[in-house]
Design an enzyme around this catalytic site. Structure first.
Site, PDB file in Angstrom:
ATOM      1  N   LYS A   1      -6.837  10.350   3.893  1.00 23.13           N
ATOM      2  CA  LYS A   1      -5.500  10.948   4.055  1.00 23.13           C
ATOM      3  C   LYS A   1      -5.554  12.480   4.123  1.00 23.13           C
ATOM      4  CE  LYS A   1      -3.428   6.963   1.724  1.00 23.13           C
ATOM      5  NZ  LYS A   1      -2.857   6.450   0.457  1.00 23.13           N
TER       6      LYS A   1
ATOM      7  N   SER B   1      -8.264   6.092   0.701  1.00 28.01           N
ATOM      8  CA  SER B   1      -7.246   7.155   0.723  1.00 28.01           C
ATOM      9  C   SER B   1      -7.812   8.567   0.825  1.00 28.01           C
ATOM     10  CB  SER B   1      -6.363   7.063  -0.522  1.00 28.01           C
ATOM     11  OG  SER B   1      -5.527   5.940  -0.437  1.00 28.01           O
TER      12      SER B   1
ATOM     13  N   TYR C   1      -3.502   3.241  10.398  1.00 29.55           N
ATOM     14  CA  TYR C   1      -3.676   3.486   8.960  1.00 29.55           C
ATOM     15  C   TYR C   1      -4.814   2.642   8.365  1.00 29.55           C
ATOM     16  CZ  TYR C   1      -2.670   3.477   3.979  1.00 29.55           C
ATOM     17  OH  TYR C   1      -2.797   3.565   2.617  1.00 29.55           O
TER      18      TYR C   1
ATOM     19  N   TYR D   1      -2.348  10.558  -7.393  1.00 31.52           N
ATOM     20  CA  TYR D   1      -1.129   9.777  -7.662  1.00 31.52           C
ATOM     21  C   TYR D   1      -0.577  10.109  -9.042  1.00 31.52           C
ATOM     22  CZ  TYR D   1      -3.473   7.779  -3.770  1.00 31.52           C
ATOM     23  OH  TYR D   1      -4.145   7.650  -2.594  1.00 31.52           O
TER      24      TYR D   1
ATOM     25  N   VAL E   1      -9.274   4.076  -3.238  1.00 32.29           N
ATOM     26  CA  VAL E   1      -9.554   2.853  -4.012  1.00 32.29           C
ATOM     27  C   VAL E   1     -10.943   2.268  -3.758  1.00 32.29           C
ATOM     28  CG1 VAL E   1      -7.211   2.040  -4.505  1.00 32.29           C
ATOM     29  CG2 VAL E   1      -8.326   1.372  -2.377  1.00 32.29           C
TER      30      VAL E   1
HETATM   31  O1  DON Z   1      -3.268   1.239   1.621  1.00 33.74           O
HETATM   32  C1  DON Z   1      -4.046   0.930   0.723  1.00 33.74           C
HETATM   33  O2  DON Z   1      -3.682   0.311  -0.262  1.00 33.74           O
HETATM   34  C2  DON Z   1      -5.477   1.370   0.846  1.00 33.74           C
HETATM   35  N1  DON Z   1      -5.918   1.318   2.213  1.00 33.74           N
HETATM   36  C3  DON Z   1      -5.678   2.773   0.373  1.00 33.74           C
HETATM   37  C4  DON Z   1      -5.156   3.013  -0.999  1.00 33.74           C
HETATM   38  C5  DON Z   1      -5.934   4.010  -1.758  1.00 33.74           C
HETATM   39  O3  DON Z   1      -7.067   4.321  -1.492  1.00 33.74           O
HETATM   40  C6  DON Z   1      -5.265   4.514  -2.978  1.00 33.74           C
HETATM   41  N2  DON Z   1      -6.162   5.362  -3.700  1.00 33.74           N
HETATM   42  N3  DON Z   1      -6.464   5.405  -4.804  1.00 33.74           N
END
Ligand code: DON
Length: 309
Positions: free
Chosen positions: A67, A64, A191, A243, A261
């Site tokens: 983003k 993320s 994405y 978040y 993540v």
């Molecule tokens: O869409 C997802 O779940 C992952 N590609 C990215 C989520 C993410 O990194 C949330 N961050 N803490």
């Protein structure tokens, strides 16, 4: 002023031996294979120094954190009209939550929760094939770092594609509200691949410089975005970048940051430094546990906060 190099090496030494490392994300199986003992940190300063400690040269999945860069590109393409399709409020919910979308007509709360980032991917897809849009995001990172070794980890992308049922649900739900203009499958292709970009802390700290330094790359003096836009992206990082842990991050660390993540966090001290930290174990909000603790210690030691003065 304490010596930054010394502070970083003390933090890295402490983090290397801490037992409370959080849990590595396993919902994307390929991420679950990463060694939880890893810790790296990189700081790029206004005077052009780059300080590294721990595993700062090892590429990890930025997830993320990507983003921030896709948002920057989308604002460059459609400007403030983006805000008709994505909000600018913290969600107070987990990053992959679907609950608010029904009440809010398929308009995600902000561009950093998954739903919001999927809309941003849809914006970037306009007039392009998914392959071209993925290439645009990757090239933007290579341009910011002047480093074309940055790559997409295809195994991570495939692993997420195979298991990303929540994101499939979010994309289809938003499409039903008319807030995705392209086929969900194509948008998710963009994405998943942007999330699978692999970078080291050193590369990520370099990529974040334009945010720390008023929209400019301090090494070249070239403007990447306007100072006003950099300010707004930082405001979103501070309020939404972690978040439902964003308030706690602002309270403890006090600078804008964006987590992923994969265990990475990009944080910026306006006018002073761009920082990237990585430790794969996550806390209960899906943010790097030791990464957040390391940033808290660094910010305190260096007296770095957007709230001081
Ligand atoms: O869409 C997802 O779940 C992952 N590609 C990215 C989520 C993410 O990194 C949330 N961050 N803490």
């Amino acid at each position: 002023m304490p010596d930054l190099e010394q502070v970083l090496s003390e933090i890295a030494a402490e983090m290397a031996s801490r037992p409370d490392r959080g849990e590595v994300a396993t919902y994307i199986p390929q991420l679950g294979r990463v060694d939880p003992m890893r810790f790296g940190i990189a700081v790029s300063t206004a005077d052009g120094r780059m300080l590294l400690a721990g595993d700062a040269e090892e590429p990890f999945s930025i997830q993320s954190v990507s983003k921030v860069f896709s948002l920057t590109l989308a604002l460059g393409e459609v400007g403030d009209s983006l805000w008709k399709r994505v909000g600018r409020e913290p969600s107070g919910n987990p990053f992959n939550s679907i609950v608010q979308l029904e009440h809010e007509n398929g308009i995600p709360r902000n561009p950093f929760i998954n739903a919001g980032a999927i809309v941003v991917s849809d914006v970037l897809l306009s007039g392009h094939q998914p392959r071209e849009t993925i290439g645009e995001i990757l090239r933007f990172l290579q341009f910011l770092t002047d480093d074309d070794t940055i790559f997409i980890d295809r195994e991570v992308a495939a692993s997420e594609r195979a298991t990303g049922f929540r994101n499939v649900a979010l994309a289809n739900y938003m499409r039903a509200f008319g807030n995705l203009l392209h086929a969900p499958d194509m948008v998710l292709g963009v994405y998943f691949h942007q999330c699978a970009i692999a970078m080291s802390c050193r590369q990520l700290a370099l990529a974040g410089r334009f945010l720390a330094f008023d929209g400019r790359n301090p090494a070249t003096g070239l403007s990447v975005i306007s100072p006003g836009r950099a300010r707004r992206i930082k405001a979103l990082m501070l309020t939404c970048g972690h978040y439902d842990g964003s308030g706690d991050f602002a309270f403890r660390v006090g600078i804008p940051g964006k987590s992923g993540v994969g265990g990475g966090i990009l944080a910026v001290v306006p006018g002073v430094a761009s920082i990237a930290v990585w430790s794969p174990g996550l806390n209960e909000n899906g943010n790097s546990r030791l990464g957040s603790i390391a940033l808290e210690k660094l910010a305190r030691a260096m007296d770095w906060s957007v709230f001081s003065g």
